[in-house]
Design an enzyme around this catalytic site. Structure first.
Site: not given
Length: 262
Positions: A119, A184
């Site tokens: 990630c 995000e």
């Protein structure tokens, strides 16, 4: 889990609130964080990575400019609407097992937590910055290749760009602690590959391949902690997608709408 964003995140609002955002995406100048009081006491290499430039977005995933990773991850900025682009890679071997990682204790955000394979963020650099869905997907594929190598030592030849399947984007916000967090638009990428690992201990303290049943058992273990985005994806979508790895995954790929999970 899907909700409507209550406050509008527009270029006008973000640039008014955050003069630090550089509207030149590629090659933007940035201040070093090496003597930054906000980062005092953290790992030296992780402090250095806070100088990387993330892609700052409006709520429709259109790039506004770039800002340092540090600026994008401070909760005081996140709570005012600062939003950036990210990706989450789910790498499966040919036994359909998912590769997990446990984040290193040195990580500034979400240390020691288990999560999906990799990630991170595409950066405001050539090749990783995209406007429009197709170009943006290609940018996050390149970023995924770069970070799989950096974190896990997976060579690019083992994870070719064309083998990454883009499924969807999720918009989420989560605090790591009182100071740091994430806000995000996260691109979800699947890839099936048998890979060789050479783990970077400053990024990753453990790895594990799991079946669906083994992952569900891990979630039952109260001693284990998981990143919030990984839990969101697992609760909402992952196991259905996982069921279709061998056939039918194409009906889930290339989703154009952003899933709001706020």
């Amino acid at each position: 889990m899907t909700t409507t964003q209550t406050s509008t995140i527009t270029a006008e609002n973000i640039l008014r609130l955050f003069p630090q955002v550089n509207t030149t995406l590629i090659g933007a100048a940035r201040n070093t964080t090496s003597s930054d009081n906000d980062l005092e006491g953290y790992d030296e290499e992780q402090i250095r990575l806070m100088d990387e430039v993330c892609i700052v977005l409006d709520e429709d995933d259109m790039p506004i400019g770039s800002a340092s990773k540090k600026i994008c991850h401070l909760m005081e900025n996140i709570d005012k609407g600062l939003l950036h682009r990210a990706f989450s890679v789910f790498l499966f071997d040919f036994q359909n097992r998912l590769l997990l990682q446990q984040r290193a204790s040195e990580k500034i955000t979400f240390p020691d937590m288990w999560t999906n394979t990799c990630c991170s963020h595409p950066l405001g650099i050539p090749g990783e910055t995209g406007v429009g869905l197709d170009a943006s997907v290609q940018g996050v594929r390149r970023a995924a290749q770069r970070k799989l190598d950096h974190e896990l030592g997976i060579q690019a030849s083992q994870v070719p760009l064309e083998k990454f399947d883009f499924l969807t984007r999720i918009h989420y916000k989560s605090a790591s602690d009182g100071k740091w967090g994430e806000h995000e638009i996260d691109y979800i990428l699947f890839i099936r590959a048998n890979v060789n690992l050479s783990v970077n201990p400053n990024e990753v303290q453990d790895t594990r391949y799991v079946s669906q049943s083994e992952l569900k058992e891990m979630f039952e273990d109260k001693s284990l902690k998981f990143t919030p985005w990984f839990k969101l994806i697992c609760q909402g979508m992952l196991f259905e997608w996982w069921d279709h790895l061998d056939s039918g995954l194409e009906k889930y790929t290339g989703e154009k709408e952003i899933r709001r999970m706020l």
